[in-house]
Design an enzyme around this catalytic site. Structure first.
Site, PDB file in Angstrom:
ATOM      1  N   LYS A   4      29.403  86.709 -51.189  1.00 27.11           N
ATOM      2  CA  LYS A   4      27.875  86.605 -51.216  1.00 27.11           C
ATOM      3  C   LYS A   4      27.427  87.335 -49.964  1.00 27.11           C
ATOM      4  CE  LYS A   4      28.978  84.170 -55.049  1.00 27.11           C
ATOM      5  NZ  LYS A   4      28.951  82.861 -54.822  1.00 27.11           N
ATOM      6  N   TYR A  37      27.499  73.503 -56.358  1.00 31.33           N
ATOM      7  CA  TYR A  37      27.773  74.629 -56.905  1.00 31.33           C
ATOM      8  C   TYR A  37      28.802  74.012 -57.891  1.00 31.33           C
ATOM      9  CZ  TYR A  37      30.538  78.940 -58.000  1.00 31.33           C
ATOM     10  OH  TYR A  37      31.148  79.795 -58.621  1.00 31.33           O
ATOM     11  N   ARG A  55      51.702  87.923 -46.015  1.00 28.51           N
ATOM     12  CA  ARG A  55      51.008  86.617 -46.553  1.00 28.51           C
ATOM     13  C   ARG A  55      50.667  85.931 -45.222  1.00 28.51           C
ATOM     14  NH1 ARG A  55      54.263  82.673 -47.679  1.00 28.51           N
ATOM     15  NH2 ARG A  55      55.845  84.082 -49.217  1.00 28.51           N
ATOM     16  N   ASP A 112      29.179  73.858 -47.240  1.00 28.35           N
ATOM     17  CA  ASP A 112      29.373  75.043 -48.061  1.00 28.35           C
ATOM     18  C   ASP A 112      28.103  75.720 -47.224  1.00 28.35           C
ATOM     19  OD1 ASP A 112      28.630  77.253 -49.506  1.00 28.35           O
ATOM     20  OD2 ASP A 112      29.599  76.157 -51.341  1.00 28.35           O
TER      21      ASP A 112
HETATM   22  C1  LIG Z   1      30.006  81.491 -55.456  1.00 29.59           C
HETATM   23  C2  LIG Z   1      29.784  80.487 -54.668  1.00 29.59           C
HETATM   24  C3  LIG Z   1      31.055  79.571 -54.380  1.00 29.59           C
HETATM   25  C4  LIG Z   1      32.276  80.258 -55.172  1.00 29.59           C
HETATM   26  O1  LIG Z   1      32.890  81.160 -54.530  1.00 29.59           O
HETATM   27  P1  LIG Z   1      33.689  82.209 -55.312  1.00 29.59           P
HETATM   28  O2  LIG Z   1      33.871  83.279 -54.399  1.00 29.59           O
HETATM   29  O3  LIG Z   1      33.092  82.752 -56.390  1.00 29.59           O
HETATM   30  O4  LIG Z   1      35.004  81.807 -55.764  1.00 29.59           O
HETATM   31  C5  LIG Z   1      30.938  78.324 -53.843  1.00 29.59           C
HETATM   32  N1  LIG Z   1      29.998  78.011 -53.301  1.00 29.59           N
HETATM   33  C6  LIG Z   1      28.500  78.691 -53.397  1.00 29.59           C
HETATM   34  C7  LIG Z   1      27.435  77.906 -52.873  1.00 29.59           C
HETATM   35  C8  LIG Z   1      28.623  79.839 -54.128  1.00 29.59           C
HETATM   36  O5  LIG Z   1      27.231  80.486 -54.163  1.00 29.59           O
END
Ligand SMILES: *Cc1c(COP(=O)(O)O)cnc(C)c1O
Length: 377
Positions: free
Chosen positions: A196, A99, A47, A171
């Protein structure tokens, strides 16, 4: 070094035991002490640290130009842990089109815990300025935004945040560090859903934070990462490091194809509007050009004749996959309002497209035949 070189060279750790060129996956949860009680390799328990996670965190920090990276089990776990770094009574400003998981965390988990937040139009600096309170501790940028691809001026907003004594986070999921480096533009932290583009193959759920420097926020968030344990698993870290090796090439190819699709859709008679920051008519074009190397691989399109026509187009694609999410090698299309639910402000005739690595001509041909179904019979 250039990012494509860094992504490969940085990961080039030939395994000392077998001489394996691809790194081994270290599944052990516990690590041996020396006779004198020390841990010669620096790892104690999985962890707290693991060789695959350390390698990933370092690679992400290098790509974003940060001091350290922290890898989590999802993008949402990364956001949640960052917000835990604040304190009850603090105020956060987020974009009005962030998001949907970001305001959901603030509303459902952190509002009862003691955080307040304001949603502002991040294309309007005066609106952000007017939302700053005495207790504002964090300004959260997301650019390009979802699903209208709005562009926020990272450098200007980071300056506003710092004037107010707040941290600025971006982000950077959609742009990736290959197209946009928020830490260079003044942000303190970069957040990623590495699910992503960093993973890039729609097969790893994971997230990350990269910090520009050591300090109070970094130390608190790192403690919460280790104590709370929402960490990325060794196999996921290994997959992400594999994804990073091809990230530069993927994102450039996908962005180039996205621009071609945007231009095609922009000329099409069944299309009402195209949202892509690489089109000169996009209101964020000038800022996007200033802060992004290319314009990314996400675009949205509004179809004339309303929701039914949009559904008909999505219903007739052959090459695109009808699915949510983004950043993989396969192109996806989705009716965004359906995913966001009944409270959505997304137009009902909007389709969101994640452009993959297929040939642009094939994707355009597929959209062309699907758009024939947009016209009411
Ligand atoms: C998918 C996404 C998230 C959330 O991420 P997860 O891996 O699904 O928890 C946050 N911000 C953006 C811009 C996203 O496309």
């Amino acid at each position: 070094m250039h990012p494509e070189t860094l992504a490969i060279y940085q990961n080039r750790v030939v395994d000392a035991n077998a001489g394996a060129v691809a790194p081994p996956i270290s599944l052990s949860t516990t690590f041996e002490r020396d006779a004198d009680g020390t841990f010669p390799h620096g790892h104690v328990y999985a962890r707290t640290s693991n060789p695959n996670r350390n390698a990933l965190e370092l690679a992400l920090a290098q790509l974003e130009g940060g001091f350290d990276g922290l890898a989590f089990s999802s993008g949402q776990a990364a956001t949640m842990t960052l917000l835990l770094g604040l304190r009850p009574g603090d105020h956060v400003i987020i974009p009005d089109d962030a998001y949907h998981g970001t305001p959901a965390l603030l509303e459902e988990l952190f509002h009862p815990w003691g955080l307040t937040y304001t949603r502002a139009d991040f294309t309007d600096l005066t609106h952000i300025q007017a939302s700053i309170h005495e207790n504002t501790r964090l300004i959260w940028i997301e650019t390009p935004s979802n699903p209208l691809l709005k562009i926020a001026d990272i450098q200007a907003i980071a300056a506003l945040a710092h004037q107010a004594g707040a941290w600025c986070v971006c982000d950077n999921t959609w742009a990736t560090p290959i197209l946009q480096r928020p830490l260079d533009l003044g942000c303190d932290v970069v957040m990623h859903s590495t699910t992503k583009y960093i993973g890039g193959h729609s097969d790893v759920l994971s997230g990350a934070l990269v910090f520009r420097e050591d300090g109070e926020l970094y130390q608190r968030v790192r403690r919460f990462q280790l104590l709370g344990g929402a960490v990325a698993a060794p196999f996921d870290c290994w997959m992400l490091l594999r994804g990073i090796k091809t990230l530069t090439t993927r994102i450039r190819a996908q962005s180039a194809t996205a621009l071609q699709l945007a231009e095609f859709l922009n000329r099409h008679p069944a299309v009402e509007a195209v949202y892509y920051p690489g089109l000169e008519t996009h209101p964020g074009y000038a800022i996007a050009q200033k802060q992004m190397a290319m314009f990314g691989a996400m675009l949205s399109v509004q179809i004339k004749d309303g929701a039914e026509a949009a559904m008909a187009v999505a219903g007739h694609v052959r090459l695109f996959t009808r699915a949510t999410s983004l950043g993989g090698v396969e192109s996806l299309i989705e009716h965004r309002a359906s995913v966001e639910g009944p409270n959505t402000t997304t137009p009902q005739n909007l389709l969101r497209i994640s452009v993959g690595l297929e040939h642009a001509d094939d994707l355009i041909a597929d959209l062309e035949q699907a758009l024939l179904h947009a016209k009411p019979a």
